[in-house]
Design a protein around this motif. Structure first.
Motif, PDB file in Angstrom:
ATOM      1  N   ARG A   1       0.632  -1.353  -0.058  1.00  0.00           N
ATOM      2  CA  ARG A   1      -0.098   0.103   0.236  1.00  0.00           C
ATOM      3  C   ARG A   1       0.770   1.253   0.039  1.00  0.00           C
ATOM      4  O   ARG A   1       0.503   2.306  -0.477  1.00  0.00           O
ATOM      5  N   PHE A   2       1.998   1.297   0.681  1.00  0.00           N
ATOM      6  CA  PHE A   2       2.800   2.462   0.808  1.00  0.00           C
ATOM      7  C   PHE A   2       4.076   2.171   0.147  1.00  0.00           C
ATOM      8  O   PHE A   2       5.206   1.855   0.899  1.00  0.00           O
ATOM      9  N   PRO A   3       4.507   2.081  -1.044  1.00  0.00           N
ATOM     10  CA  PRO A   3       5.699   1.694  -1.767  1.00  0.00           C
ATOM     11  C   PRO A   3       6.858   2.697  -1.319  1.00  0.00           C
ATOM     12  O   PRO A   3       8.188   2.392  -1.118  1.00  0.00           O
ATOM     13  N   ASP A   4       6.648   3.912  -0.844  1.00  0.00           N
ATOM     14  CA  ASP A   4       7.644   5.095  -0.743  1.00  0.00           C
ATOM     15  C   ASP A   4       7.989   4.595   0.433  1.00  0.00           C
ATOM     16  O   ASP A   4       9.266   4.688   0.825  1.00  0.00           O
ATOM     17  N   LEU A   5       7.243   4.059   1.701  1.00  0.00           N
ATOM     18  CA  LEU A   5       7.508   3.823   2.889  1.00  0.00           C
ATOM     19  C   LEU A   5       8.559   2.580   2.679  1.00  0.00           C
ATOM     20  O   LEU A   5       9.506   2.537   3.508  1.00  0.00           O
ATOM     21  N   ALA A   6       8.197   1.465   1.927  1.00  0.00           N
ATOM     22  CA  ALA A   6       9.150   0.305   2.034  1.00  0.00           C
ATOM     23  C   ALA A   6      10.506   0.668   1.154  1.00  0.00           C
ATOM     24  O   ALA A   6      11.468   0.247   1.835  1.00  0.00           O
ATOM     25  N   GLN A   7      10.445   1.586   0.393  1.00  0.00           N
ATOM     26  CA  GLN A   7      11.571   2.024  -0.190  1.00  0.00           C
ATOM     27  C   GLN A   7      12.574   2.675   0.885  1.00  0.00           C
ATOM     28  O   GLN A   7      13.771   2.512   1.089  1.00  0.00           O
ATOM     29  N   LYS A   8      12.026   3.435   1.835  1.00  0.00           N
ATOM     30  CA  LYS A   8      12.688   4.075   2.881  1.00  0.00           C
ATOM     31  C   LYS A   8      13.472   3.155   3.726  1.00  0.00           C
ATOM     32  O   LYS A   8      14.574   3.149   4.058  1.00  0.00           O
TER      33      LYS A   8
ATOM     34  N   LEU B   1      13.949  -0.262   2.943  1.00  0.00           N
ATOM     35  CA  LEU B   1      14.870  -0.739   2.027  1.00  0.00           C
ATOM     36  C   LEU B   1      16.262   0.009   1.861  1.00  0.00           C
ATOM     37  O   LEU B   1      17.372  -0.610   1.762  1.00  0.00           O
ATOM     38  N   ALA B   2      16.358   1.483   2.185  1.00  0.00           N
ATOM     39  CA  ALA B   2      17.421   2.073   1.746  1.00  0.00           C
ATOM     40  C   ALA B   2      18.073   2.248   3.455  1.00  0.00           C
ATOM     41  O   ALA B   2      18.992   3.187   3.501  1.00  0.00           O
ATOM     42  N   GLY B   3      17.511   1.438   4.356  1.00  0.00           N
ATOM     43  CA  GLY B   3      18.200   1.477   5.625  1.00  0.00           C
ATOM     44  C   GLY B   3      17.664   2.343   6.566  1.00  0.00           C
ATOM     45  O   GLY B   3      18.259   2.741   7.695  1.00  0.00           O
ATOM     46  N   GLU B   4      16.506   3.090   6.284  1.00  0.00           N
ATOM     47  CA  GLU B   4      16.024   4.279   7.169  1.00  0.00           C
ATOM     48  C   GLU B   4      15.097   3.483   8.043  1.00  0.00           C
ATOM     49  O   GLU B   4      14.623   2.350   8.008  1.00  0.00           O
ATOM     50  N   LEU B   5      14.927   4.048   9.305  1.00  0.00           N
ATOM     51  CA  LEU B   5      14.087   3.608  10.537  1.00  0.00           C
ATOM     52  C   LEU B   5      12.883   4.572  10.623  1.00  0.00           C
ATOM     53  O   LEU B   5      12.779   5.302  11.666  1.00  0.00           O
ATOM     54  N   PRO B   6      12.024   4.574   9.675  1.00  0.00           N
ATOM     55  CA  PRO B   6      11.015   5.598   9.769  1.00  0.00           C
ATOM     56  C   PRO B   6      10.223   5.254  11.032  1.00  0.00           C
ATOM     57  O   PRO B   6       9.863   4.114  11.332  1.00  0.00           O
ATOM     58  N   VAL B   7       9.129   6.609  11.400  1.00  0.00           N
ATOM     59  CA  VAL B   7       8.227   6.371  12.410  1.00  0.00           C
ATOM     60  C   VAL B   7       6.910   5.414  12.021  1.00  0.00           C
ATOM     61  O   VAL B   7       6.494   5.658  10.914  1.00  0.00           O
ATOM     62  N   LEU B   8       6.952   4.425  12.699  1.00  0.00           N
ATOM     63  CA  LEU B   8       5.760   3.307  12.586  1.00  0.00           C
ATOM     64  C   LEU B   8       4.978   3.555  13.977  1.00  0.00           C
ATOM     65  O   LEU B   8       5.072   4.196  14.607  1.00  0.00           O
ATOM     66  N   GLY B   9       3.993   2.450  13.733  1.00  0.00           N
ATOM     67  CA  GLY B   9       2.932   2.140  15.161  1.00  0.00           C
ATOM     68  C   GLY B   9       3.788   1.895  16.408  1.00  0.00           C
ATOM     69  O   GLY B   9       3.114   1.805  17.498  1.00  0.00           O
ATOM     70  N   TRP B  10       4.979   1.419  16.333  1.00  0.00           N
ATOM     71  CA  TRP B  10       5.672   0.876  17.504  1.00  0.00           C
ATOM     72  C   TRP B  10       6.998   1.880  17.629  1.00  0.00           C
ATOM     73  O   TRP B  10       7.704   2.493  16.986  1.00  0.00           O
ATOM     74  N   LYS B  11       7.339   1.709  18.853  1.00  0.00           N
ATOM     75  CA  LYS B  11       8.626   2.500  19.539  1.00  0.00           C
ATOM     76  C   LYS B  11       9.911   1.867  18.578  1.00  0.00           C
ATOM     77  O   LYS B  11       9.815   0.651  18.380  1.00  0.00           O
ATOM     78  N   GLY B  12      10.757   2.836  18.272  1.00  0.00           N
ATOM     79  CA  GLY B  12      11.859   2.497  17.545  1.00  0.00           C
ATOM     80  C   GLY B  12      12.071   3.219  16.295  1.00  0.00           C
ATOM     81  O   GLY B  12      13.083   3.367  15.944  1.00  0.00           O
ATOM     82  N   GLY B  13      11.126   3.866  15.528  1.00  0.00           N
ATOM     83  CA  GLY B  13      11.493   4.827  14.511  1.00  0.00           C
ATOM     84  C   GLY B  13      12.002   5.869  14.939  1.00  0.00           C
ATOM     85  O   GLY B  13      11.788   6.489  15.905  1.00  0.00           O
ATOM     86  N   VAL B  14      12.768   6.946  14.053  1.00  0.00           N
ATOM     87  CA  VAL B  14      13.389   8.213  14.373  1.00  0.00           C
ATOM     88  C   VAL B  14      12.943   9.004  13.056  1.00  0.00           C
ATOM     89  O   VAL B  14      12.938   8.450  11.889  1.00  0.00           O
ATOM     90  N   SER B  15      12.527  10.200  13.674  1.00  0.00           N
ATOM     91  CA  SER B  15      12.161  11.165  12.603  1.00  0.00           C
ATOM     92  C   SER B  15      13.099  12.304  12.373  1.00  0.00           C
ATOM     93  O   SER B  15      13.363  13.026  11.249  1.00  0.00           O
ATOM     94  N   ARG B  16      14.089  12.417  13.477  1.00  0.00           N
ATOM     95  CA  ARG B  16      15.112  13.299  13.463  1.00  0.00           C
ATOM     96  C   ARG B  16      16.245  13.029  14.501  1.00  0.00           C
ATOM     97  O   ARG B  16      15.908  11.749  15.181  1.00  0.00           O
ATOM     98  N   SER B  17      17.321  13.371  14.312  1.00  0.00           N
ATOM     99  CA  SER B  17      18.577  13.110  15.272  1.00  0.00           C
ATOM    100  C   SER B  17      18.041  13.553  16.477  1.00  0.00           C
ATOM    101  O   SER B  17      17.518  14.833  16.781  1.00  0.00           O
ATOM    102  N   LEU B  18      18.383  13.059  17.790  1.00  0.00           N
ATOM    103  CA  LEU B  18      18.311  13.642  19.031  1.00  0.00           C
ATOM    104  C   LEU B  18      19.773  13.771  19.462  1.00  0.00           C
ATOM    105  O   LEU B  18      20.747  13.433  19.006  1.00  0.00           O
ATOM    106  N   LYS B  19      19.784  14.481  20.635  1.00  0.00           N
ATOM    107  CA  LYS B  19      20.885  15.019  21.331  1.00  0.00           C
ATOM    108  C   LYS B  19      21.806  13.414  21.571  1.00  0.00           C
ATOM    109  O   LYS B  19      23.005  13.490  21.287  1.00  0.00           O
TER     110      LYS B  19
END
Length: 129
Positions: A43-50, A52-70
């Motif tokens: 349903r969301f091929p752009d999300l799948a591509q992210k 596959l590129a090694g990104e950890l996008p924000v999903l429904g569970w703890k673990g995704g990152v939207s930006r770098s933190l301190k």
């Protein structure tokens, strides 16, 4: 003894299971999370591509990152890892007794996926930018 949860990507999605069977069985809901990831990849091929590129996008569970933190590392849920593997079109391959670390290719944040819920629930919540 730890349990290893493994399913091959060619395994058909399950149907007709109860909530208890999906979320409270020995796999602790990891198979369902992985199946959701497989469905979202379609349903969301752009999300799948992210993913596959090694990104950890924000999903429904703890673990995704939207930006770098301190602090450049954080903990995440094994359920996130299962969904991420499904989004990538990979086999489900998680040991319920071990931690596994990945680094987001976009933010360079290191996330350690852990079976210890206290580690990720005790973190400060990441504010969305």
């Amino acid at each position: 003894m730890t349990q290893h949860v493994h399913r091959t990507i060619g395994t058909p999605l399950r149907s007709g299971l109860t909530r208890t069977q999906l979320w409270e069985a020995a796999d602790q809901g990891l198979i369902k999370c992985w199946e959701i990831g497989r469905q979202r990849a379609t349903r969301f091929p752009d999300l799948a591509q992210k993913c596959l590129a090694g990104e950890l996008p924000v999903l429904g569970w703890k673990g995704g990152v939207s930006r770098s933190l301190k602090k450049n590392e954080k903990f995440g849920s094994l359920k996130y890892l299962a969904q991420w593997q499904g989004l990538r079109g990979e086999d489900l391959d998680i040991d319920l007794g071990e931690e596994r670390s990945l680094t987001c290719s976009r933010t360079k944040m290191r996330v350690t996926f852990t079976p210890d819920r206290a580690k990720y629930f005790n973190q400060l919540a990441e504010a969305e930018a």
